[in-house]
Design a protein around this motif. Sequence first.
Motif, mmCIF file in Angstrom:
data_model
loop_
_atom_site.group_PDB
_atom_site.id
_atom_site.type_symbol
_atom_site.label_atom_id
_atom_site.label_comp_id
_atom_site.label_asym_id
_atom_site.label_seq_id
_atom_site.Cartn_x
_atom_site.Cartn_y
_atom_site.Cartn_z
ATOM 1 N N GLU A 1 -4.204 -0.025 -3.134
ATOM 2 C CA GLU A 1 -4.907 1.180 -3.603
ATOM 3 C C GLU A 1 -5.966 0.852 -4.655
ATOM 4 O O GLU A 1 -6.940 1.551 -4.799
ATOM 5 C CB GLU A 1 -3.908 2.195 -4.174
ATOM 6 N N LYS B 1 -7.946 -2.123 3.590
ATOM 7 C CA LYS B 1 -6.642 -1.753 4.149
ATOM 8 C C LYS B 1 -5.726 -2.966 4.117
ATOM 9 O O LYS B 1 -6.185 -4.109 4.258
ATOM 10 C CB LYS B 1 -6.805 -1.245 5.578
ATOM 11 N N GLU C 1 -10.536 -1.846 -2.275
ATOM 12 C CA GLU C 1 -11.152 -1.028 -1.215
ATOM 13 C C GLU C 1 -11.008 -1.718 0.137
ATOM 14 O O GLU C 1 -11.984 -2.038 0.792
ATOM 15 C CB GLU C 1 -12.623 -0.780 -1.532
ATOM 16 N N SER D 1 0.854 -1.180 0.000
ATOM 17 C CA SER D 1 0.000 0.000 0.000
ATOM 18 C C SER D 1 0.893 1.235 0.000
ATOM 19 O O SER D 1 1.613 1.477 0.977
ATOM 20 C CB SER D 1 -0.900 0.005 1.236
ATOM 21 N N ASP D 2 0.870 1.991 -1.089
ATOM 22 C CA ASP D 2 1.655 3.224 -1.150
ATOM 23 C C ASP D 2 1.098 4.274 -0.200
ATOM 24 O O ASP D 2 1.862 5.000 0.431
ATOM 25 C CB ASP D 2 1.679 3.783 -2.578
ATOM 26 N N THR D 3 -0.223 4.330 -0.086
ATOM 27 C CA THR D 3 -0.805 5.356 0.795
ATOM 28 C C THR D 3 -0.509 5.062 2.260
ATOM 29 O O THR D 3 -0.333 5.975 3.047
ATOM 30 C CB THR D 3 -2.331 5.476 0.591
ATOM 31 N N GLU D 4 -0.448 3.795 2.631
ATOM 32 C CA GLU D 4 -0.143 3.422 4.013
ATOM 33 C C GLU D 4 1.354 3.252 4.237
ATOM 34 O O GLU D 4 1.787 3.075 5.370
ATOM 35 C CB GLU D 4 -0.846 2.104 4.376
ATOM 36 N N GLN D 5 2.147 3.274 3.156
ATOM 37 C CA GLN D 5 3.596 3.081 3.242
ATOM 38 C C GLN D 5 3.934 1.757 3.921
ATOM 39 O O GLN D 5 4.830 1.692 4.762
ATOM 40 C CB GLN D 5 4.248 4.256 3.987
#
Length: 101
Positions: free
Chosen positions: A73, A78, A76, A11-15
Motif C-alpha cells: 500500500e 500490485k 504504487e 497487501s492489505d487491500t488485496e488481502q
Amino acid sequence: MKIHLILFASSDTEQKSAAMVKSFDSDIRPVQGDIIDDPGFDAGFHNGYEVVKVTINYESEECLVSLSPLAIEVQEIKLETYVEKLLTYGWRELSNQEFAQ
C-alpha cells in the motif's frame, strides 16, 4: 556459506502476502542494519532493503537473512507485479511447509 535472503511482502487491500527467498553462496555475511540491493528490487518503488535479523547455523553453514517487510500500500505497485519481478531475478516463493520451519 550459503546465504538465504528472506523478504515478506503483503497487501492489505488485496488481502494477499508472499514470502520470497533468494539463495546464493558468499563469503560476505550481512549484518543487521546493512542495506541489500538486488536487481529484482524495482528502483521506482524500493531501491534496497534493510537487514533486520541474521540467523547463522554453523553446522549447516547457512545464514538466514530477514529483510525489512514491504507493505504494498505504501508503494504504487500490485503485489503480484512485484512478486513476478522478483521471480524474474532468481527469487522464489517460500512454500507453506518451508515457511513453517
